[in-house]
Design a protein around this motif. Structure first.
Motif, PDB file in Angstrom:
ATOM      1  N   CYS A  78     115.656  67.424 -26.938  1.00 54.25           N
ATOM      2  CA  CYS A  78     114.895  66.639 -25.970  1.00 54.25           C
ATOM      3  C   CYS A  78     113.582  67.349 -25.694  1.00 54.25           C
ATOM      4  O   CYS A  78     113.556  68.582 -25.572  1.00 54.25           O
ATOM      5  CB  CYS A  78     115.674  66.489 -24.665  1.00 54.25           C
TER       6      CYS A  78
ATOM      7  N   SER B 168     112.952  63.604 -29.299  1.00 54.45           N
ATOM      8  CA  SER B 168     113.396  64.891 -29.849  1.00 54.45           C
ATOM      9  C   SER B 168     112.282  65.614 -30.593  1.00 54.45           C
ATOM     10  O   SER B 168     112.490  66.696 -31.129  1.00 54.45           O
ATOM     11  CB  SER B 168     114.597  64.683 -30.768  1.00 54.45           C
TER      12      SER B 168
ATOM     13  N   SER C 182     121.966  59.667 -29.772  1.00 58.07           N
ATOM     14  CA  SER C 182     121.566  59.124 -28.473  1.00 58.07           C
ATOM     15  C   SER C 182     122.671  59.310 -27.438  1.00 58.07           C
ATOM     16  O   SER C 182     122.389  59.511 -26.256  1.00 58.07           O
ATOM     17  CB  SER C 182     121.154  57.659 -28.590  1.00 58.07           C
TER      18      SER C 182
ATOM     19  N   PHE D 172     122.271  62.696 -26.213  1.00 57.61           N
ATOM     20  CA  PHE D 172     121.064  62.712 -25.380  1.00 57.61           C
ATOM     21  C   PHE D 172     121.379  62.187 -23.981  1.00 57.61           C
ATOM     22  O   PHE D 172     121.065  62.825 -22.973  1.00 57.61           O
ATOM     23  CB  PHE D 172     119.973  61.863 -26.045  1.00 57.61           C
TER      24      PHE D 172
END
Length: 189
Positions: free
Chosen positions: A97, A136, A160, A163
């Motif tokens: 991230c 990212s 994802s 994430f």
């Protein structure tokens, strides 16, 4: 208005991609206006993987080319290629991230949702891809592209998921255009 969450004094990273979406500046400006109106401190970050030459200055220049600047949007644009590792996929592939987004109180990705030009899957171009690759930065884009687009049907949802589980996504803004690049639908997801 945002009534279910107290956003007063909170920093909010608005993630904007590298695709030329005709009405995107209007959407970003409206979102900034509403966030400032409830007392938060939004800022805009490029969420475009390795686009813009894979540099912070290059990514900021892409946004500037679309009219997404501090002066036009009413919020600062902050660009960095620094990332934080959020976790790993089952095969050991790291998920990253943007560090500025990670350190914000909340993240709001904004993206067009559409079929991808190079692969077919349940999730193609849109918010899932922005989380897995766009946010990212170069590090994450490289890690996922290493597997090839033939694996994106599982890589994008898996990355994802990591994430979402390890960041503070407030919501996403999904936009759908017609064949004339006119906004047909916009939704907070």
């Amino acid at each position: 208005k945002f009534r279910s969450v107290d956003l007063s004094g909170k920093t909010i990273a608005i993630a904007v991609g590298s695709r030329g979406i005709m009405q995107q500046p209007m959407v970003v400006r409206a979102l900034v206006r509403e966030l400032v109106g409830v007392g938060s401190h939004p800022f805009i970050i490029p969420a475009m993987g390795s686009h813009g030459g894979g540099t912070a200055a290059g990514q900021e220049a892409v946004l500037t080319g679309y009219g997404i600047t501090e002066q036009e949007m009413g919020a600062p644009v902050k660009s960095s290629m620094e990332v934080v590792e959020l976790g790993k996929l089952k095969d050991g592939t790291p998920v990253y991230c943007d560090k500025l987004a990670f350190n914000a109180d909340f993240i709001i990705p904004i993206n067009r949702i559409k079929p991808h030009t190079d692969f077919r899957a349940k999730h193609e171009s849109g918010l899932i891809k922005m989380l897995a690759i766009g946010l990212s930065k170069h590090a994450g884009a490289t890690a996922l592209h290493f597997h090839g687009m033939g694996m994106f049907h599982t890589l994008l949802p898996d990355a994802s998921r990591v994430f979402i589980e390890n960041t503070k996504i407030l919501f996403g803004v999904g936009m759908v255009e017609n064949a004339h690049e006119e906004m047909m639908h916009i939704e907070m997801i």
